[in-house]
Design a protein around this motif. Structure first.
Motif, PDB file in Angstrom:
ATOM      1  N   LEU A 101      55.693  14.193  -8.587  1.00  0.00           N
ATOM      2  CA  LEU A 101      55.784  12.816  -7.667  1.00  0.00           C
ATOM      3  C   LEU A 101      57.289  12.223  -7.839  1.00  0.00           C
ATOM      4  O   LEU A 101      57.490  11.158  -8.239  1.00  0.00           O
ATOM      5  CB  LEU A 101      54.778  12.026  -7.955  1.00  0.00           C
ATOM      6  N   ASP A 102      58.359  13.094  -7.432  1.00  0.00           N
ATOM      7  CA  ASP A 102      59.818  12.529  -7.503  1.00  0.00           C
ATOM      8  C   ASP A 102      60.284  12.423  -5.963  1.00  0.00           C
ATOM      9  O   ASP A 102      59.622  12.823  -5.076  1.00  0.00           O
ATOM     10  CB  ASP A 102      60.660  13.546  -8.262  1.00  0.00           C
ATOM     11  N   ALA A 103      61.424  11.819  -5.957  1.00  0.00           N
ATOM     12  CA  ALA A 103      62.166  11.767  -4.553  1.00  0.00           C
ATOM     13  C   ALA A 103      62.343  12.886  -3.712  1.00  0.00           C
ATOM     14  O   ALA A 103      61.956  12.895  -2.391  1.00  0.00           O
ATOM     15  CB  ALA A 103      63.436  11.019  -4.720  1.00  0.00           C
ATOM     16  N   ALA A 104      62.501  14.037  -4.538  1.00  0.00           N
ATOM     17  CA  ALA A 104      62.774  15.379  -3.752  1.00  0.00           C
ATOM     18  C   ALA A 104      61.297  15.874  -3.117  1.00  0.00           C
ATOM     19  O   ALA A 104      61.294  16.385  -1.637  1.00  0.00           O
ATOM     20  CB  ALA A 104      63.304  16.268  -4.511  1.00  0.00           C
ATOM     21  N   CYS A 105      60.283  15.568  -3.764  1.00  0.00           N
ATOM     22  CA  CYS A 105      58.902  16.080  -3.437  1.00  0.00           C
ATOM     23  C   CYS A 105      58.486  15.379  -2.129  1.00  0.00           C
ATOM     24  O   CYS A 105      58.039  15.500  -1.219  1.00  0.00           O
ATOM     25  CB  CYS A 105      58.215  16.181  -4.642  1.00  0.00           C
ATOM     26  N   VAL A 106      58.793  14.009  -2.373  1.00  0.00           N
ATOM     27  CA  VAL A 106      58.461  12.940  -1.148  1.00  0.00           C
ATOM     28  C   VAL A 106      59.315  13.286  -0.015  1.00  0.00           C
ATOM     29  O   VAL A 106      58.506  13.257   1.183  1.00  0.00           O
ATOM     30  CB  VAL A 106      58.702  11.507  -1.792  1.00  0.00           C
ATOM     31  N   ASP A 107      60.524  13.622   0.038  1.00  0.00           N
ATOM     32  CA  ASP A 107      60.986  13.914   1.054  1.00  0.00           C
ATOM     33  C   ASP A 107      60.723  15.204   1.935  1.00  0.00           C
ATOM     34  O   ASP A 107      60.522  15.243   3.124  1.00  0.00           O
ATOM     35  CB  ASP A 107      62.515  14.305   0.876  1.00  0.00           C
ATOM     36  N   ARG A 108      60.061  16.268   0.846  1.00  0.00           N
ATOM     37  CA  ARG A 108      59.490  17.592   1.583  1.00  0.00           C
ATOM     38  C   ARG A 108      58.130  17.079   2.138  1.00  0.00           C
ATOM     39  O   ARG A 108      57.920  17.804   3.205  1.00  0.00           O
ATOM     40  CB  ARG A 108      59.471  18.638   0.420  1.00  0.00           C
ATOM     41  N   TYR A 109      57.462  16.312   1.493  1.00  0.00           N
ATOM     42  CA  TYR A 109      56.095  15.862   2.244  1.00  0.00           C
ATOM     43  C   TYR A 109      56.326  15.205   3.470  1.00  0.00           C
ATOM     44  O   TYR A 109      55.558  15.384   4.319  1.00  0.00           O
ATOM     45  CB  TYR A 109      55.470  14.954   1.157  1.00  0.00           C
ATOM     46  N   LEU A 110      57.179  14.368   3.575  1.00  0.00           N
ATOM     47  CA  LEU A 110      57.341  13.605   4.741  1.00  0.00           C
ATOM     48  C   LEU A 110      57.653  14.560   6.059  1.00  0.00           C
ATOM     49  O   LEU A 110      57.134  14.364   7.032  1.00  0.00           O
ATOM     50  CB  LEU A 110      58.642  12.746   4.614  1.00  0.00           C
ATOM     51  N   ALA A 111      58.588  15.667   5.720  1.00  0.00           N
ATOM     52  CA  ALA A 111      58.729  16.603   6.703  1.00  0.00           C
ATOM     53  C   ALA A 111      57.545  17.415   7.080  1.00  0.00           C
ATOM     54  O   ALA A 111      57.438  17.826   8.175  1.00  0.00           O
ATOM     55  CB  ALA A 111      60.055  17.336   6.350  1.00  0.00           C
ATOM     56  N   ALA A 112      56.849  18.045   6.172  1.00  0.00           N
ATOM     57  CA  ALA A 112      55.858  18.731   6.274  1.00  0.00           C
ATOM     58  C   ALA A 112      54.503  18.276   6.570  1.00  0.00           C
ATOM     59  O   ALA A 112      53.638  19.032   7.620  1.00  0.00           O
ATOM     60  CB  ALA A 112      55.620  19.564   4.994  1.00  0.00           C
ATOM     61  N   ALA A 113      54.204  16.964   6.034  1.00  0.00           N
ATOM     62  CA  ALA A 113      52.659  16.547   6.515  1.00  0.00           C
ATOM     63  C   ALA A 113      52.398  16.330   7.805  1.00  0.00           C
ATOM     64  O   ALA A 113      51.252  16.565   8.333  1.00  0.00           O
ATOM     65  CB  ALA A 113      52.778  15.104   5.686  1.00  0.00           C
ATOM     66  N   PRO A 114      53.382  15.959   8.813  1.00  0.00           N
ATOM     67  CA  PRO A 114      53.065  15.804  10.206  1.00  0.00           C
ATOM     68  C   PRO A 114      52.694  17.129  10.685  1.00  0.00           C
ATOM     69  O   PRO A 114      51.783  17.175  11.600  1.00  0.00           O
ATOM     70  CB  PRO A 114      54.101  15.165  10.757  1.00  0.00           C
ATOM     71  N   VAL A 115      53.495  18.117  10.535  1.00  0.00           N
ATOM     72  CA  VAL A 115      53.139  19.590  10.983  1.00  0.00           C
ATOM     73  C   VAL A 115      51.728  19.951  10.361  1.00  0.00           C
ATOM     74  O   VAL A 115      51.073  20.661  11.250  1.00  0.00           O
ATOM     75  CB  VAL A 115      54.281  20.681  10.552  1.00  0.00           C
ATOM     76  N   HIS A 116      51.550  19.871   9.115  1.00  0.00           N
ATOM     77  CA  HIS A 116      50.214  20.311   8.613  1.00  0.00           C
ATOM     78  C   HIS A 116      49.110  19.439   9.604  1.00  0.00           C
ATOM     79  O   HIS A 116      48.155  20.092   9.720  1.00  0.00           O
ATOM     80  CB  HIS A 116      50.222  19.880   7.306  1.00  0.00           C
TER      81      HIS A 116
END
Length: 367
Positions: free
Chosen positions: A117-132
């Motif tokens: 749960l770091d900033a880099a992970c959150v950035d990746r999550y923001l980009a991927a979650a809508p597509v998922h």
């Protein structure tokens, strides 16, 4: 300090007083420095959107030149969102009906991994979650949700004119995979009744399966940046409000709706004039580009849903996008993300249209 111009406003900490003044005092004007006409009032924007000469792509470049020839260019050229005309209007109606019907069925996404749960992970999550979430809505198996997100990311990276040969090559490969994956899903045994009905209706309308499959991939594509912005801005708002980790679904939805009204993810779109138009007492010649400042219109009409577009190219998945963002936000908070810490340190990605937060960056690399 207020933004220097509408494109600068997208990444400004608080552009909304500027937008309000723009819509009130300058509903339509020519910005010589940007080489754009700028429409900012709801009435002016609506007039441009309704005009038949206002197109979503330049007449001389229906597909970005850097994508041609190749699978990425072919995929882009098939998107309803990037085309005008009767066939694409009919296909959009079919897709909207499919989204409404499919949205009534439970389709839990295989959310991307939210750890560490770091900033880099959150950035990746923001980009991927809508597509998922969109892949789940389409009924794609959970095992390919992450692949879809990776392919959409590669496709997006190939779009800018400055994209290098390696990024364009990766975009072509990703586009080919997306097209094949959606064609197989459309004809496969796991297709839902709504998807089968969509395929049948499209066939009766003379819409080829390849075009339909490309636009199912297009639903993944158009969910990405706007979805990341909606989720990211909601995460910042949650941090500022001290929202608990055990946020209820109703609370998550209310927070998302506040973001749509007051800090929307999509600020601008463009129209390219195939012929001269007369708007607001001014004449704009063929070949000109009009920047439509949707965020300024939203300040005047906060409940009109401007961030999801309007008129012929309004997004048919606005309600689904709101639900998906609420689910993704609740999942991230339950995972233990420190929303308050993220809200205390972020910047906005240097994008011309979408307001997408970035949490992982170095201070000396801030735009």
């Amino acid at each position: 300090m207020q933004p220097a111009h509408p494109l600068d406003a997208v990444t400004h900490p608080d552009p909304y007083p500027y937008y309000a003044a723009l819509a009130s005092a300058r509903p339509l004007y020519r910005d010589a420095a940007l080489d754009l006409w700028v429409a900012s009032h709801p009435d002016t924007i609506t007039a441009v959107l309704r005009h038949p000469a206002a197109r979503v792509r330049p007449a001389a470049e229906p597909v970005p030149r850097g994508l041609c020839p190749g699978p990425a260019g072919e995929l882009f050229g098939r998107f309803v969102r990037m085309n005008d005309g009767a066939l694409h209007a009919r296909l959009k109606d079919l897709l909207a009906a499919f989204i409404r019907e499919q949205g009534l069925q439970p389709s839990p996404p295989a959310w991307p991994r939210a750890a560490p749960l770091d900033a880099a992970c959150v950035d990746r999550y923001l980009a991927a979650a809508p597509v998922h979430a969109q892949a789940a809505l389409l009924g794609l198996p959970s095992a390919v949700h992450a692949d879809c997100a990776a392919d959409i990311s590669a496709f997006l990276s190939a779009l800018p004119a400055a994209a290098g040969a390696d990024r364009v090559a990766a975009g072509h490969a990703a586009a080919e995979r997306l097209q094949g994956r959606l064609e197989s899903h459309l004809a496969g045994p796991r297709a839902s009744p709504a998807l089968r009905r969509l395929g049948s209706d499209a066939e009766q309308a003379g819409i080829a399966p390849a075009l339909l499959a490309a636009n199912l991939a297009g639903l993944l594509f158009q969910s990405c940046e706007a979805g990341a912005g909606l989720l990211g801005n909601a995460l910042i708002l949650a941090g500022r409000r001290g929202v608990p980790a055990a946020l209820t679904p109703e609370g998550a939805q209310a927070l998302i709706d506040d973001v749509v009204r007051h800090d929307p993810p999509l600020h601008n779109t463009r129209r390219f004039l195939a012929g001269p138009i007369d708007i607001g007492g001014q004449r704009i010649e063929a070949g000109q580009t009009v920047l439509l400042v949707l965020a300024a219109a939203a300040v005047i009409q906060p409940d009109a849903g401007w961030t999801f577009g309007a008129q012929r190219h309004a997004c048919p998945g606005g309600d689904a996008a709101r639900r998906h963002a609420a689910g993704a936000l609740a999942h991230l908070l339950r995972a233990g993300v420190d929303a308050a810490a993220l809200a205390a340190r972020f910047r906005f990605r240097p994008l011309p249209n979408a307001r997408v937060p970035q949490f992982d960056f170095s201070e000396d690399n801030t735009p």
